[in-house]
Design a protein around this motif. Structure first.
Motif, PDB file in Angstrom:
ATOM      1  N   THR A 107       8.155 -48.774  -3.209  1.00  0.00           N
ATOM      2  CA  THR A 107       7.947 -48.112  -4.497  1.00  0.00           C
ATOM      3  C   THR A 107       6.913 -48.769  -5.405  1.00  0.00           C
ATOM      4  O   THR A 107       6.354 -48.095  -6.269  1.00  0.00           O
ATOM      5  CB  THR A 107       9.274 -48.000  -5.281  1.00  0.00           C
ATOM      6  OG1 THR A 107       9.845 -49.302  -5.404  1.00  0.00           O
ATOM      7  CG2 THR A 107      10.241 -47.066  -4.590  1.00  0.00           C
ATOM      8  N   ALA A 108       6.675 -50.062  -5.250  1.00  0.00           N
ATOM      9  CA  ALA A 108       5.726 -50.733  -6.150  1.00  0.00           C
ATOM     10  C   ALA A 108       4.352 -50.850  -5.491  1.00  0.00           C
ATOM     11  O   ALA A 108       4.256 -51.300  -4.346  1.00  0.00           O
ATOM     12  CB  ALA A 108       6.238 -52.127  -6.513  1.00  0.00           C
ATOM     13  N   PRO A 109       3.274 -50.447  -6.179  1.00  0.00           N
ATOM     14  CA  PRO A 109       1.939 -50.666  -5.609  1.00  0.00           C
ATOM     15  C   PRO A 109       1.678 -52.162  -5.434  1.00  0.00           C
ATOM     16  O   PRO A 109       1.989 -52.949  -6.322  1.00  0.00           O
ATOM     17  CB  PRO A 109       1.009 -50.048  -6.652  1.00  0.00           C
ATOM     18  CG  PRO A 109       1.809 -49.960  -7.916  1.00  0.00           C
ATOM     19  CD  PRO A 109       3.236 -49.825  -7.508  1.00  0.00           C
ATOM     20  N   ALA A 130      11.221 -45.486  -9.065  1.00  0.00           N
ATOM     21  CA  ALA A 130      11.988 -44.427  -8.394  1.00  0.00           C
ATOM     22  C   ALA A 130      12.548 -43.504  -9.459  1.00  0.00           C
ATOM     23  O   ALA A 130      13.370 -43.915 -10.278  1.00  0.00           O
ATOM     24  CB  ALA A 130      13.116 -45.023  -7.555  1.00  0.00           C
ATOM     25  N   GLY A 131      12.120 -42.234  -9.449  1.00  0.00           N
ATOM     26  CA  GLY A 131      12.602 -41.286 -10.444  1.00  0.00           C
ATOM     27  C   GLY A 131      13.924 -40.653 -10.047  1.00  0.00           C
ATOM     28  O   GLY A 131      14.680 -40.177 -10.891  1.00  0.00           O
ATOM     29  N   ALA A 132      14.207 -40.622  -8.738  1.00  0.00           N
ATOM     30  CA  ALA A 132      15.462 -40.082  -8.220  1.00  0.00           C
ATOM     31  C   ALA A 132      15.712 -40.736  -6.861  1.00  0.00           C
ATOM     32  O   ALA A 132      14.767 -41.172  -6.200  1.00  0.00           O
ATOM     33  CB  ALA A 132      15.383 -38.568  -8.072  1.00  0.00           C
ATOM     34  N   ASN A 184       6.345 -42.252  -9.652  1.00  0.00           N
ATOM     35  CA  ASN A 184       7.405 -41.260  -9.875  1.00  0.00           C
ATOM     36  C   ASN A 184       7.974 -40.804  -8.534  1.00  0.00           C
ATOM     37  O   ASN A 184       8.014 -39.619  -8.225  1.00  0.00           O
ATOM     38  CB  ASN A 184       6.842 -40.074 -10.655  1.00  0.00           C
ATOM     39  CG  ASN A 184       7.917 -39.243 -11.313  1.00  0.00           C
ATOM     40  OD1 ASN A 184       8.987 -39.750 -11.668  1.00  0.00           O
ATOM     41  ND2 ASN A 184       7.651 -37.958 -11.487  1.00  0.00           N
ATOM     42  N   HIS A 185       8.414 -41.775  -7.738  1.00  0.00           N
ATOM     43  CA  HIS A 185       8.846 -41.499  -6.370  1.00  0.00           C
ATOM     44  C   HIS A 185      10.265 -40.908  -6.300  1.00  0.00           C
ATOM     45  O   HIS A 185      11.133 -41.233  -7.122  1.00  0.00           O
ATOM     46  CB  HIS A 185       8.868 -42.793  -5.549  1.00  0.00           C
ATOM     47  CG  HIS A 185       7.520 -43.400  -5.332  1.00  0.00           C
ATOM     48  ND1 HIS A 185       6.499 -42.744  -4.688  1.00  0.00           N
ATOM     49  CD2 HIS A 185       7.036 -44.641  -5.651  1.00  0.00           C
ATOM     50  CE1 HIS A 185       5.440 -43.535  -4.617  1.00  0.00           C
ATOM     51  NE2 HIS A 185       5.743 -44.677  -5.202  1.00  0.00           N
ATOM     52  N   VAL A 186      10.498 -40.101  -5.260  1.00  0.00           N
ATOM     53  CA  VAL A 186      11.854 -39.860  -4.776  1.00  0.00           C
ATOM     54  C   VAL A 186      12.097 -40.946  -3.732  1.00  0.00           C
ATOM     55  O   VAL A 186      11.362 -41.043  -2.745  1.00  0.00           O
ATOM     56  CB  VAL A 186      12.006 -38.472  -4.119  1.00  0.00           C
ATOM     57  CG1 VAL A 186      13.388 -38.349  -3.470  1.00  0.00           C
ATOM     58  CG2 VAL A 186      11.794 -37.376  -5.141  1.00  0.00           C
ATOM     59  N   LEU A 187      13.097 -41.775  -3.956  1.00  0.00           N
ATOM     60  CA  LEU A 187      13.386 -42.878  -3.029  1.00  0.00           C
ATOM     61  C   LEU A 187      14.523 -42.484  -2.088  1.00  0.00           C
ATOM     62  O   LEU A 187      15.592 -42.071  -2.541  1.00  0.00           O
ATOM     63  CB  LEU A 187      13.774 -44.135  -3.812  1.00  0.00           C
ATOM     64  CG  LEU A 187      14.210 -45.341  -2.969  1.00  0.00           C
ATOM     65  CD1 LEU A 187      13.064 -45.856  -2.096  1.00  0.00           C
ATOM     66  CD2 LEU A 187      14.740 -46.466  -3.857  1.00  0.00           C
ATOM     67  N   VAL A 188      14.281 -42.604  -0.793  1.00  0.00           N
ATOM     68  CA  VAL A 188      15.332 -42.415   0.203  1.00  0.00           C
ATOM     69  C   VAL A 188      15.790 -43.810   0.612  1.00  0.00           C
ATOM     70  O   VAL A 188      15.041 -44.560   1.238  1.00  0.00           O
ATOM     71  CB  VAL A 188      14.836 -41.617   1.423  1.00  0.00           C
ATOM     72  CG1 VAL A 188      15.983 -41.391   2.404  1.00  0.00           C
ATOM     73  CG2 VAL A 188      14.228 -40.288   0.983  1.00  0.00           C
TER      74      VAL A 188
END
Length: 385
Positions: free
Chosen positions: A312-314, A74-76, A17-21
């Motif tokens: 973002t992916a393990p 990526a949640g946002a 549930n990441h915030v991706l920059v």
């Protein structure tokens, strides 16, 4: 089979549930890293492309950036643009918006420079984080998983143990209705006919063979013959003798099911089951392509040992080399050497690896995540102009 993940508005399933920059261009990497470093739970996607590209090369970068933002882990997304790069930041934002997730554009030139852009990005990312923290996990079906397959730093144990183990897991996920992406076109050379014979239709087989022929031709255009320059010096030191031997080992990751689709780099699959993505053998670029294609988790085999992860992916590391498992213990998630030593069957180890995969998609951190690895790089089709 079920797992607990994050259901997105477009129905996609996130394992994180990441915030991706998301940096649009290398000129925006510094600002992007500063924003991600300042916000707990934020991750950064940086790369060295995004400008002075043209044609299909630019299109590929654009597709990869949009795909990275659309990945359900990526949640946002905070998209960071310099303001004058070749990539269209507005189009990246619009494509990500179609998934229904929050996305905002931070443009360095219009913000007033580095410090102002970092401040705006941090403010936006923190607001996104606050909202994402309210999202609870829900029970999702394993058929919604997209698993990426990768190998790097291969040695003689990779093709004998760790790649067949991953193939066992790939078959099991396909049987559950999931999607599995095999990549690394260069590591199909010499064994491509075996993979093509498993294609679901002649069109897919033809695309696969054309992709292999194309990568060989690219090398010939540089007066190099891949069949003469592979395996790499590191592979040879690890006990691999020919490119065919390396390719047969690589293909073992794909298990035994039919090949249902042939994808371009960073293309999102439309078919379930086993699909192939045309990527380079360079593992960081290959994993990035699968990430942009929607992979929520990656199984990565390594004989000699490699630490890389993804934004973002393990990324789960597997080795069949006992010395590597001991020497790089903090990087290795799964030691498959008992299979090589005859202490465990392939099926027994395969079941253990599948259990680990499900623990990770349920939230357990991989070694690469614990160590903060988030490498990313986008492959190129042409030079910079």
């Amino acid at each position: 089979m079920k797992f607990n993940g994050y259901l997105r508005k477009n129905g996609a399933a996130g394992t994180r549930n990441h915030v991706l920059v998301l940096s649009c261009v290398s000129c925006a990497n510094h600002v992007s890293r500063k924003i991600a470093d300042a916000v707990e739970g934020a991750v950064c996607f940086c790369h060295d492309t995004g400008c002075t590209q043209m044609g299909t090369d630019l299109e590929q970068t654009q597709r990869t950036l949009a795909g990275a933002g659309k990945n359900p882990n990526a949640g946002a997304v905070v998209v960071v643009s310099l303001g004058c790069e070749g990539v269209s930041a507005e189009k990246v934002v619009e494509e990500i918006k179609q998934t229904g997730k929050p996305v905002e554009l931070v443009r360095i030139q219009t913000c007033g420079g580095t410090s102002a852009a970092i401040a705006k990005g941090i403010e936006t990312a923190r607001a996104f984080r606050k909202e994402l923290n309210k999202l609870e996990k829900t029970e999702l079906d394993a058929s919604q998983l997209v698993l990426g397959l990768e190998c790097g730093g291969s040695d003689f144990t990779s093709g004998i143990v760790s790649n067949p183990l991953v193939g066992y897991v790939a078959d099991k996920l396909v049987k559950l209705g999931g999607t599995v992406i095999l990549s690394e076109t260069t590591e199909m050379i010499g064994a491509e006919h075996l993979l093509a014979a498993r294609a679901c239709c002649p069109e897919v087989a033809d695309k696969l063979l054309a992709a292999v022929e194309n990568v060989e031709q690219q090398a010939k255009n540089m007066n190099e013959d891949l069949r003469g320059s592979q395996p790499t010096p590191g592979n040879i030191e690890g006990g691999l003798s020919t490119i065919e031997e390396k390719s047969l080992g690589c293909l073992a990751k794909a298990g035994s099911t039919a090949v249902n689709e042939m994808l371009e780099y960073a293309q999102i699959p439309t078919a379930k089951g086993l699909v192939i993505m045309d990527t380079p053998g360079y593992d960081v670029e290959s994993v990035t392509g699968m990430l942009a294609g929607g992979a929520q988790v990656v199984l990565f085999t390594t004989g000699r040992g490699t630490p890389v992860g993804s934004p973002t992916a393990p990324v789960i590391k597997i080795t069949g080399n006992a010395q590597t498992a001991q020497r790089m213990a903090e990087n290795i998630d799964f030691d498959a050497s008992p299979v090589l030593e005859g202490k465990e069957s392939l099926e027994e180890a395969g079941e253990k690896l599948f259990e680990l995969l499900m623990r990770v998609v349920n939230g357990e951190q991989s070694c690469a995540e614990k160590l903060g690895h988030c490498e990313s790089a986008i492959t190129r089709k042409g030079p910079s102009f």
